[in-house]
Design a protein around this motif. Structure first.
Motif, PDB file in Angstrom:
ATOM      1  N   UNK B 127       0.829  -1.187   0.000  1.00  0.00           N
ATOM      2  CA  UNK B 127       0.000   0.000   0.000  1.00  0.00           C
ATOM      3  C   UNK B 127       0.871   1.248   0.000  1.00  0.00           C
ATOM      4  N   UNK B 128       0.525   2.159  -0.868  1.00  0.00           N
ATOM      5  CA  UNK B 128       1.302   3.381  -1.002  1.00  0.00           C
ATOM      6  C   UNK B 128       0.897   4.357   0.093  1.00  0.00           C
ATOM      7  N   UNK B 129       1.827   4.724   0.888  1.00  0.00           N
ATOM      8  CA  UNK B 129       1.484   5.591   2.012  1.00  0.00           C
ATOM      9  C   UNK B 129       2.657   6.496   2.334  1.00  0.00           C
ATOM     10  N   UNK B 165      -3.000   9.253   1.409  1.00  0.00           N
ATOM     11  CA  UNK B 165      -1.544   9.184   1.314  1.00  0.00           C
ATOM     12  C   UNK B 165      -0.855  10.375   1.978  1.00  0.00           C
ATOM     13  N   UNK B 166      -1.606  11.405   2.237  1.00  0.00           N
ATOM     14  CA  UNK B 166      -0.985  12.591   2.820  1.00  0.00           C
ATOM     15  C   UNK B 166      -0.721  12.370   4.302  1.00  0.00           C
ATOM     16  N   UNK B 167       0.147  13.202   4.820  1.00  0.00           N
ATOM     17  CA  UNK B 167       0.356  13.195   6.255  1.00  0.00           C
ATOM     18  C   UNK B 167      -0.880  13.731   6.948  1.00  0.00           C
ATOM     19  N   UNK B 168      -1.033  13.393   8.224  1.00  0.00           N
ATOM     20  CA  UNK B 168      -2.244  13.786   8.941  1.00  0.00           C
ATOM     21  C   UNK B 168      -2.528  15.282   8.908  1.00  0.00           C
ATOM     22  N   UNK B 169      -1.487  16.086   9.040  1.00  0.00           N
ATOM     23  CA  UNK B 169      -1.724  17.527   9.100  1.00  0.00           C
ATOM     24  C   UNK B 169      -2.206  18.078   7.760  1.00  0.00           C
ATOM     25  N   UNK B 170      -1.593  17.564   6.688  1.00  0.00           N
ATOM     26  CA  UNK B 170      -2.039  18.030   5.370  1.00  0.00           C
ATOM     27  C   UNK B 170      -3.443  17.523   5.064  1.00  0.00           C
ATOM     28  N   UNK B 171      -3.691  16.290   5.463  1.00  0.00           N
ATOM     29  CA  UNK B 171      -5.028  15.738   5.239  1.00  0.00           C
ATOM     30  C   UNK B 171      -6.065  16.566   6.010  1.00  0.00           C
ATOM     31  N   UNK B 172      -5.686  16.916   7.219  1.00  0.00           N
ATOM     32  CA  UNK B 172      -6.626  17.663   8.063  1.00  0.00           C
ATOM     33  C   UNK B 172      -7.006  18.990   7.426  1.00  0.00           C
TER      34      UNK B 172
END
Lengths: 381, 229
Positions: B127-129, B165-172
């Motif tokens: 899985x791409x992460x 796939x983004x980091x939590x902060x960017x996703x947030x």
């Protein structure tokens, strides 16, 4: 914004963002487009970013799973088990004056607690268990005690003399093994012995009971049941009661009608949820146990009840009552017995209190009934 | 270099985010009723917010059960903390902040755990992460978009995966801005950032999302090529 075509200002992030968000004026938009046109790859990328935003917006809300709210009460219980629900209780801080020596525990109570042990000779707490609206109107009559329990020796003094024989529906030790209870371990020097595991450490209890659990439940429903606790450490017992919110939630049991809480003190939970105590009660702060005071003191021959109550959720059926008893003995190690009173006691009415965290989310028909169960604490030494 | 006609950026729709459409007065009344001890108002409030909160949680963790758990955790914190809600922020902002904090805390904890113990199963499922934000050991869930064309459905599915796939902060920040439609000020309040920081982070998050989309697109195209071979 410098729009000099011969010397264009590099686009900054804020401008690009405003472009993506469609917040630039038409004139500024055209200016940005002209700059981006010089780099088609960059332009395509920015437009795609803008489309991403639109697509994200279009993803929309996802309906929450059915039962999410109904399961919230369970989540609360789960968090309490993990210590995640911190009660906003105004706990008085207890400082122990001497460090705990390895292998020696709990005998380092402050003086006021030593005094309280003496005072506790005549003290009893009243546990409130169940809705108890049916208790209204009950009259005081003869209150003679008839003991149906049996004498048990204090833990550690001898082998258990009577084994708890659960009925078909009663609790077994496996019931307690299934749920995470407080760890029992010995305190060593430097440990904070005010933590619950250590409170119960020293006493390894025996469990015994002669009164049939169904009979106990029936008496409970009639307001004729008293729970007598004999302990060499009345203060420790009060202390345990003050912390029982975590202990008791470990007694969540699977029964025929679904899960139920064998016992649950809500003294630490209902205040943060509601600034308005149940009618007839008003909060009183004490050292460790937060209790409500009942306006009318109870008298139970020959002992006058100290009019403290704490609220306990206890399902009306016998096995959960037995579970509460078992919790006190097996978990905390105190000697507990059922006492039958000849006539109903004038116990305080406890109306359904929607402010209690665990139950208000469920329809009233599912609220665990609460009944009032006086609890006598007798020093045994 | 000739100027290529560029589609005019579409202004943001005049309608506001769901929160903006909510009746602030009604929510204030709900809070007042809760504080007055009328606990049935809790049910109204949480019912009103459950889909929004669940959506935030799901978009953050992309796992239904975990999202439900986090939603419940957030609700508990809301219940515990409502007494401290002082009304300076909109109720919706305050509630979303709590929910987002629950999600971020969980994801950061998962990330720390995952870094502490290399999870072999992660690499096995391929899985791409790149953001490292996906909870360890959880299988990615496919999201279905009923009522959309296959193409749009694929696009949205890819977008949802890219978001994951983004980091939590960017996703947030993307969830708050694009999914929930919060304005910069509200995002700053939710994430505890300065307004300028919100803008720069939002831009970088968009760029990271685009990168992830392109990477996933290449990956999907490559897999498609393999299949047709």
């Amino acid at each position: 914004m410098d729009r000099n075509p011969t010397n264009p200002t590099p686009l900054d992030e804020a401008t690009l963002l405003a472009f993506i968000e469609g917040e630039l004026s038409p004139e500024d938009t055209r200016w940005v487009e002209r700059i981006l046109a010089e780099d088609p790859a960059q332009r395509a990328r920015l437009l795609a970013m803008r489309d991403d935003a639109g697509s994200l917006r279009a993803l929309g809300d996802i309906p929450a799973p059915a039962g999410l709210l109904a399961g919230l009460a369970d989540a609360i219980e789960r968090q309490m088990l993990l210590g995640g629900v911190e009660a906003n209780q105004d706990r008085a801080e207890t400082r122990y004056e001497t460090p705990t020596a390895p292998g020696r525990q709990l005998d380092v109570r402050p003086l006021r607690f030593q005094m309280a042990v003496r005072i506790a000779l005549a003290a009893c707490l009243v546990l409130t268990v169940g809705i108890g609206a049916w208790l209204a109107g009950m009259t005081t009559a003869q209150r003679r005690l008839a003991t149906h329990g049996v004498e048990r020796r204090l833990p550690g003094t001898s082998e258990p003399d009577i084994a708890f024989t659960p009925s078909e529906h009663a609790l077994t030790t496996e019931d307690f093994a299934r749920v995470p209870g407080p760890a029992v371990e010995r305190a060593v020097e430097g440990d904070d012995i005010s933590e619950p595991p250590y409170v119960a450490t020293e006493l390894a209890g025996t469990v015994s009971e002669t009164m049939n659990a169904e009979r106990a439940a029936e008496l409970l429903a009639q307001g004729r049941l008293v729970l007598r606790v004999r302990t060499g450490r009345p203060t420790a017992f009060r202390d345990w009661l003050g912390r029982v919110d975590r202990h008791s939630t470990a007694l969540r049991l699977a029964g025929d009608g679904g899960d139920s809480l064998a016992m649950h003190l809500v003294t630490t939970l209902h205040r943060p949820m509601s600034p308005h105590p149940a009618p007839g009660h008003f909060p009183v702060a004490s050292d460790r146990v937060h209790e409500d005071r009942v306006p009318t003191p109870l008298e139970l021959n020959p002992i006058r009840f100290d009019p403290h109550i704490v609220y306990v959720h206890l399902a009306a059926n016998g096995e959960t009552l037995a579970g509460a008893v078992r919790a006190m003995t097996a978990t905390a190690g105190w000697t507990v017995e059922f006492v039958e009173v000849d006539a109903p006691m004038p116990l305080p009415e406890v109306t359904p209190d929607a402010s209690e965290l665990l139950w208000w989310l469920r329809p009233p028909s599912e609220w665990t009934p609460r009944k009032v169960l006086p609890l006598l604490i007798e020093p045994a030494w | 270099m000739s100027a290529t006609p560029t589609p005019r950026p579409t202004p943001r729709p005049a309608i506001g985010p769901p929160e903006a459409q909510s009746d602030d007065a009604y929510e204030r009344e709900l809070v007042a009723r809760i504080r007055a001890g009328r606990q049935e108002a809790w049910g109204e409030l949480l019912e009103r917010y459950q889909d929004r909160l669940y959506t935030i949680c799901f978009r953050m963790v992309h796992h239904r059960e975990l999202a439900a758990d986090l939603t419940q955790d957030a609700m508990i914190k809301i219940m515990q903390g409502l007494e401290s809600y002082d009304g300076r922020a909109k109720l919706s902002t305050w509630i979303i902040r709590i929910t987002m904090n629950v999600c971020l805390s969980r994801l950061r904890a998962e990330k720390i755990r995952r870094h502490a113990s290399l999870d072999a199963s992660e690499s096995r499922d391929g899985y791409f992460d790149p953001g490292g934000g996906r909870p360890a050991g959880r299988r990615r869930e496919r999201e279905h978009f009923p009522g959309t064309s296959v193409e749009h459905s694929d696009l949205r599915a890819t977008l949802a995966r890219a978001l994951e796939c983004l980091g939590p902060d960017q996703r947030a920040i993307l969830i708050l801005r694009d999914v929930r439609g919060l304005d910069y000020e509200q995002i700053a309040e939710v994430l505890g950032l300065a307004g300028g920081t919100v803008k720069s982070r939002l831009f970088r998050a968009r760029a990271a999302l685009r990168d992830a989309m392109e990477t996933l697109g290449r990956s999907d195209g490559h897999q498609g090529d393999e299949r047709t071979r």
